[in-house]
Scaffold this motif. Structure first.
Motif, PDB file in Angstrom:
ATOM      1  N   PHE A  14       0.824  -1.210   0.000  1.00  0.00           N
ATOM      2  CA  PHE A  14       0.000   0.000   0.000  1.00  0.00           C
ATOM      3  C   PHE A  14       0.860   1.264   0.000  1.00  0.00           C
ATOM      4  CE2 PHE A  14      -2.337  -3.333   2.272  1.00  0.00           C
ATOM      5  CZ  PHE A  14      -3.537  -3.358   1.559  1.00  0.00           C
ATOM      6  N   ALA A  15       0.455   2.232  -0.812  1.00  0.00           N
ATOM      7  CA  ALA A  15       1.040   3.575  -0.746  1.00  0.00           C
ATOM      8  C   ALA A  15       0.344   4.321   0.384  1.00  0.00           C
ATOM      9  CB  ALA A  15       0.846   4.301  -2.065  1.00  0.00           C
ATOM     10  N   LEU A  16       1.110   4.762   1.385  1.00  0.00           N
ATOM     11  CA  LEU A  16       0.513   5.434   2.538  1.00  0.00           C
ATOM     12  C   LEU A  16       0.486   6.952   2.385  1.00  0.00           C
ATOM     13  CD1 LEU A  16       2.030   3.362   5.494  1.00  0.00           C
ATOM     14  CD2 LEU A  16      -0.064   2.972   4.172  1.00  0.00           C
ATOM     15  N   GLY A  17       1.041   7.437   1.298  1.00  0.00           N
ATOM     16  CA  GLY A  17       1.098   8.883   1.059  1.00  0.00           C
ATOM     17  C   GLY A  17       2.098   9.144  -0.044  1.00  0.00           C
ATOM     18  N   GLU A  18       2.872  10.168   0.123  1.00  0.00           N
ATOM     19  CA  GLU A  18       3.857  10.530  -0.895  1.00  0.00           C
ATOM     20  C   GLU A  18       4.880   9.420  -1.089  1.00  0.00           C
ATOM     21  OE1 GLU A  18       7.293  13.956  -1.692  1.00  0.00           O
ATOM     22  OE2 GLU A  18       5.921  14.127   0.013  1.00  0.00           O
ATOM     23  N   LEU A  19       5.163   9.095  -2.367  1.00  0.00           N
ATOM     24  CA  LEU A  19       6.149   8.086  -2.714  1.00  0.00           C
ATOM     25  C   LEU A  19       7.288   8.721  -3.492  1.00  0.00           C
ATOM     26  CD1 LEU A  19       3.929   5.100  -3.994  1.00  0.00           C
ATOM     27  CD2 LEU A  19       4.730   5.541  -1.664  1.00  0.00           C
ATOM     28  N   THR A  20       8.460   8.114  -3.367  1.00  0.00           N
ATOM     29  CA  THR A  20       9.585   8.552  -4.189  1.00  0.00           C
ATOM     30  C   THR A  20       9.408   7.991  -5.600  1.00  0.00           C
ATOM     31  OG1 THR A  20      10.953   6.623  -3.696  1.00  0.00           O
ATOM     32  CG2 THR A  20      11.087   8.500  -2.168  1.00  0.00           C
ATOM     33  N   GLU A  21      10.136   8.553  -6.534  1.00  0.00           N
ATOM     34  CA  GLU A  21      10.096   8.048  -7.899  1.00  0.00           C
ATOM     35  C   GLU A  21      10.545   6.584  -7.938  1.00  0.00           C
ATOM     36  OE1 GLU A  21       9.361   8.816 -12.075  1.00  0.00           O
ATOM     37  OE2 GLU A  21       8.770   9.728 -10.180  1.00  0.00           O
ATOM     38  N   GLN A  22      11.541   6.251  -7.128  1.00  0.00           N
ATOM     39  CA  GLN A  22      12.032   4.870  -7.062  1.00  0.00           C
ATOM     40  C   GLN A  22      10.947   3.926  -6.571  1.00  0.00           C
ATOM     41  OE1 GLN A  22      15.873   3.473  -7.234  1.00  0.00           O
ATOM     42  NE2 GLN A  22      14.223   2.282  -8.116  1.00  0.00           N
ATOM     43  N   GLU A  23      10.220   4.320  -5.539  1.00  0.00           N
ATOM     44  CA  GLU A  23       9.160   3.471  -4.996  1.00  0.00           C
ATOM     45  C   GLU A  23       8.064   3.234  -6.027  1.00  0.00           C
ATOM     46  OE1 GLU A  23       9.354   4.540  -0.210  1.00  0.00           O
ATOM     47  OE2 GLU A  23       8.385   5.943  -1.595  1.00  0.00           O
ATOM     48  N   ARG A  24       7.668   4.278  -6.750  1.00  0.00           N
ATOM     49  CA  ARG A  24       6.618   4.130  -7.768  1.00  0.00           C
ATOM     50  C   ARG A  24       7.095   3.245  -8.919  1.00  0.00           C
ATOM     51  NH1 ARG A  24       2.463   7.578  -8.338  1.00  0.00           N
ATOM     52  NH2 ARG A  24       2.885   8.031 -10.531  1.00  0.00           N
ATOM     53  N   GLU A  25       8.333   3.413  -9.322  1.00  0.00           N
ATOM     54  CA  GLU A  25       8.866   2.575 -10.402  1.00  0.00           C
ATOM     55  C   GLU A  25       8.933   1.114  -9.963  1.00  0.00           C
ATOM     56  OE1 GLU A  25      12.584   3.886 -11.903  1.00  0.00           O
ATOM     57  OE2 GLU A  25      11.789   5.751 -12.770  1.00  0.00           O
ATOM     58  N   ASP A  26       9.413   0.878  -8.749  1.00  0.00           N
ATOM     59  CA  ASP A  26       9.533  -0.498  -8.261  1.00  0.00           C
ATOM     60  C   ASP A  26       8.160  -1.153  -8.113  1.00  0.00           C
ATOM     61  OD1 ASP A  26      12.259  -0.300  -8.233  1.00  0.00           O
ATOM     62  OD2 ASP A  26      12.444   0.001  -6.064  1.00  0.00           O
ATOM     63  N   TYR A  27       7.183  -0.386  -7.636  1.00  0.00           N
ATOM     64  CA  TYR A  27       5.833  -0.937  -7.510  1.00  0.00           C
ATOM     65  C   TYR A  27       5.301  -1.320  -8.891  1.00  0.00           C
ATOM     66  CZ  TYR A  27       0.955  -1.639  -6.295  1.00  0.00           C
ATOM     67  OH  TYR A  27      -0.289  -2.208  -6.122  1.00  0.00           O
ATOM     68  N   THR A  28       5.467  -0.446  -9.848  1.00  0.00           N
ATOM     69  CA  THR A  28       4.937  -0.689 -11.190  1.00  0.00           C
ATOM     70  C   THR A  28       5.657  -1.859 -11.856  1.00  0.00           C
ATOM     71  OG1 THR A  28       4.467   1.679 -11.332  1.00  0.00           O
ATOM     72  CG2 THR A  28       4.312   0.409 -13.373  1.00  0.00           C
ATOM     73  N   LEU A  29       6.965  -1.962 -11.656  1.00  0.00           N
ATOM     74  CA  LEU A  29       7.699  -3.107 -12.185  1.00  0.00           C
ATOM     75  C   LEU A  29       7.189  -4.414 -11.589  1.00  0.00           C
ATOM     76  CD1 LEU A  29      11.381  -1.785 -12.199  1.00  0.00           C
ATOM     77  CD2 LEU A  29      10.067  -2.521 -14.210  1.00  0.00           C
ATOM     78  N   THR A  30       6.942  -4.422 -10.281  1.00  0.00           N
ATOM     79  CA  THR A  30       6.409  -5.620  -9.630  1.00  0.00           C
ATOM     80  C   THR A  30       5.051  -5.987 -10.204  1.00  0.00           C
ATOM     81  OG1 THR A  30       7.571  -5.020  -7.586  1.00  0.00           O
ATOM     82  CG2 THR A  30       5.820  -6.648  -7.403  1.00  0.00           C
ATOM     83  N   LEU A  31       4.222  -4.986 -10.403  1.00  0.00           N
ATOM     84  CA  LEU A  31       2.893  -5.234 -10.964  1.00  0.00           C
ATOM     85  C   LEU A  31       2.995  -5.780 -12.386  1.00  0.00           C
ATOM     86  CD1 LEU A  31      -0.156  -5.114 -10.731  1.00  0.00           C
ATOM     87  CD2 LEU A  31      -0.066  -2.682 -11.346  1.00  0.00           C
ATOM     88  N   LYS A  32       3.909  -5.255 -13.188  1.00  0.00           N
ATOM     89  CA  LYS A  32       4.100  -5.740 -14.552  1.00  0.00           C
ATOM     90  C   LYS A  32       4.496  -7.226 -14.546  1.00  0.00           C
ATOM     91  CE  LYS A  32       6.451  -2.989 -17.438  1.00  0.00           C
ATOM     92  NZ  LYS A  32       5.558  -2.663 -18.570  1.00  0.00           N
ATOM     93  N   CYS A  33       5.392  -7.575 -13.628  1.00  0.00           N
ATOM     94  CA  CYS A  33       5.802  -8.984 -13.508  1.00  0.00           C
ATOM     95  C   CYS A  33       4.623  -9.861 -13.101  1.00  0.00           C
ATOM     96  CB  CYS A  33       6.921  -9.110 -12.483  1.00  0.00           C
ATOM     97  SG  CYS A  33       8.476  -8.325 -12.971  1.00  0.00           S
ATOM     98  N   HIS A  34       3.848  -9.392 -12.145  1.00  0.00           N
ATOM     99  CA  HIS A  34       2.675 -10.108 -11.654  1.00  0.00           C
ATOM    100  C   HIS A  34       1.665 -10.329 -12.781  1.00  0.00           C
ATOM    101  CE1 HIS A  34      -0.553 -11.051  -8.728  1.00  0.00           C
ATOM    102  NE2 HIS A  34      -1.321 -10.254  -9.456  1.00  0.00           N
TER     103      HIS A  34
END
Length: 590
Positions: A410-430
């Protein structure tokens, strides 16, 4: 006693008995991954509490081998002790058997508890040690005299698991097993795997936290079937039920005398059968070692089981959605910690019909704790969640109609660019793995690259399997199938339920994992054969607040939107008006 003192007490016994090396695995008498408190010897001697690992003690050294899920946790828990961490699978790291071979003198003695050491493990030892004169000496459980205050063996009552859930009677399952045994021309079948026994007899217990199993052995000798179990666990109702199924009940340790009397041929699974039982088999008995036939039968859920599991996942999805709504609306307003968040998701699950207890210890990791694959929050590590960064929650439930396992980050608020990229990469793999279409006969290891190609292209990887089988109101980890880098040549078959859980973990910063349980189902048939696909059982939105949409392909966007539409349609009938409005917003099309 501190860890070093415990190790010293073991070394004293080793010296008295002429033992140079003592091996302590994580398993119980049945080769189990998850064990009751009585069997947590490896944790007691080392301080490492993860579910997987092996400790080796010599006169001068102590080492722990564990896998990538636990590197960070083990490094932390071993601090202050003499135990050295060996990171399994990492370049240059020897296996524990190779390490022993290199560090023991000719004529040295290696020992272990014969009841918790499997036949497969013994065979590996013999293979590895063939180039030296090494004495292998199985012994009884010497920790009975060393571990002061050791928990008792569990004595919880066993209960009957209704056929309306199982779809098959115990008698029908026993008949299927007999057919399989006859095909390989075996006279006797020894079953030591406790989740297999629970499945076969449509019985459940409470001997292992999170896993509804009971300590037992099962022997099929011709038409005679015997369950070996602590008879204090057997109620009159269960005894009558087993009698009707033509199953005799004997004491738990009586198995060894009956094994001594076996004649002809005996088939067993060497990865589940302990050395204590192997040593009791007469020399003239023909031994057939192969995976338990029950393991393959159990893995392919029947229509009743799959229908029940879908129902359980609706209830579980409702619970996790309610949790997500509560978390998003309260973060920064009230104090929420890793532990209180875990308590809250349990509270929502307890509202569901036929929920019994969690299917494993909840993993609730905020920020850097999310990077520890199997982190468990404790009072002295319990972080307070803040309205920023990522929070990883891996949890599940045992319902009478199924076992669940879900991870959402879960994103609890503001995310860094790295966090958003890593989340999206994980989702793409999933999404890549979840959308796979594969030919009959394909194993999970053949599909693993689909869950890694998007992160591999950026030089990223994760140190755990991508998918594990899941039992039906049974163990959260179930074989024989898996998805991962390790070569496991077990084809994925229709009815198997397995997880899809890639991740990205950055030590000291954050961790992301996204996990759904999926069922293998037919897709289509062509002149080239039968093709299968995955059906999502888990129902819970991905976090739109964490996604970088410009990193997604149009196909991936369509997959997310279609899944969110399904989530809304299946969960909204069980939600109130306010919850439904919230779910509609977080599943809106992107």
């Amino acid at each position: 006693m501190d860890i070093n003192s415990r190790i010293a007490s073991l070394r004293k016994v080793m010296s008295e008995r002429g033992i140079d090396v003592f091996i302590i695995p994580s398993s119980d008498n049945h080769g189990s991954e998850y064990v009751s408190e009585y069997f947590r010897v490896r944790a007691w001697i080392s301080g490492f509490t993860g579910s997987a690992g092996t400790v080796v003690i010599t006169k001068d050294e102590a080492h722990l081998w564990t896998d990538g899920r636990y590197f960070l946790q083990a490094a932390d828990q071993l601090k202050g002790s003499e135990v050295i961490l060996e990171k399994m699978g990492e370049p240059g790291v020897k296996t524990y058997t190779q390490w022993i071979f290199d560090n023991i003198q000719d004529g040295g003695t290696v020992s272990f508890n014969s009841k918790v050491f499997t036949v497969s493990s013994l065979e590996r030892l013999k293979d590895e040690f063939s180039g030296k004169d090494i004495n292998i000496m199985p012994v009884e459980d010497i920790f009975e005299g060393l571990w002061q205050g050791r928990p008792d063996m569990p004595k919880n009552e066993i209960f009957i698991f209704d056929e309306k859930y199982t779809g098959k009677s115990a008698s029908d399952k026993i008949s299927e097993v007999k057919e399989g045994i006859n095909k390989i021309k075996a006279d006797n079948f020894l079953l030591a795997s406790i989740d297999d026994i629970a499945w076969l007899l449509n019985l459940r217990g409470e001997d292992v936290v999170g896993n509804p199993v009971f300590l037992s052995y099962f022997l099929m000798a011709g038409d005679n079937c015997t369950l070996y179990v602590d008879e204090a666990k057997i109620t009159d109702e269960v005894k009558s039920y087993l009698t009707k199924a033509n199953v005799e009940v004997k004491g738990y340790d009586d198995i060894v005398e009956d094994i001594k009397g076996v004649r002809g041929s005996l088939v067993y699974d060497p990865s589940k059968t302990n050395v204590w039982l192997k040593e009791a088999i007469a020399d003239d008995v023909k031994i057939i070692e192969k995976r338990d036939i029950t393991t393959d039968l159990k893995a392919k859920k029947n229509e009743t089981e799959l229908r029940c599991m879908e129902n359980a996942h609706v209830k579980d999805g409702v619970a996790v959605v309610r949790f997500a709504k509560w978390l998003k609306e309260n973060i920064g307003k009230i104090e929420i910690t890793e532990m209180s968040a875990g308590d809250k998701v349990l509270e929502f699950r307890q509202m569901g019909e036929d929920f019994l207890y969690p299917s494993f210890d909840t993993i609730a990791g905020y920020g850097p704790h999310g990077a520890m694959n199997h982190y468990k929050a404790e009072p002295d590590t319990n972080l307070t969640l803040e309205p920023k960064g990522l929070f990883l929650l891996d949890s599940g439930g045992q319902y009478l109609d199924g076992t669940t396992d879900i991870t959402r980050t879960f994103a609890l608020g503001e995310l860094t660019e790295q966090e958003r990229e890593d989340y999206t990469l994980t989702l793409k793999c999933h999404l890549s793995l979840g959308n796979a279409i594969f030919r009959e006969g394909t194993a999970g290891c053949h599909l693993d690259v689909l869950a890694r190609k998007d992160i591999w292209s950026r030089g990223i990887d994760f140190n755990h399997g991508t998918g594990h089988g899941v039992g039906f109101f049974l163990n959260i980890h179930e074989g024989p199938m898996s998805i991962g880098k390790n070569y496991v040549q077990v084809p994925l078959e229709v009815g198997m339920v397995i997880s899809n859980e890639p991740g990205v973990y950055r030590a000291g910063s954050h961790g992301i994992r996204i996990e759904n349980l999926v069922a293998v189902q037919p897709k289509f048939s062509t002149e080239f054969g039968n093709f299968f696909c995955f059906k999502n059982l888990t129902l819970c939105p991905y976090d739109l607040d964490a996604i970088k949409v410009d990193m997604l392909t149009s196909e991936e966007i369509d997959l997310i939107n279609a899944y969110h539409k399904e989530v809304f349609e299946k969960l909204s009938p069980s939600l109130n008006e306010e919850e439904t409005a919230w779910l509609k917003e977080v599943t809106k099309a992107i």
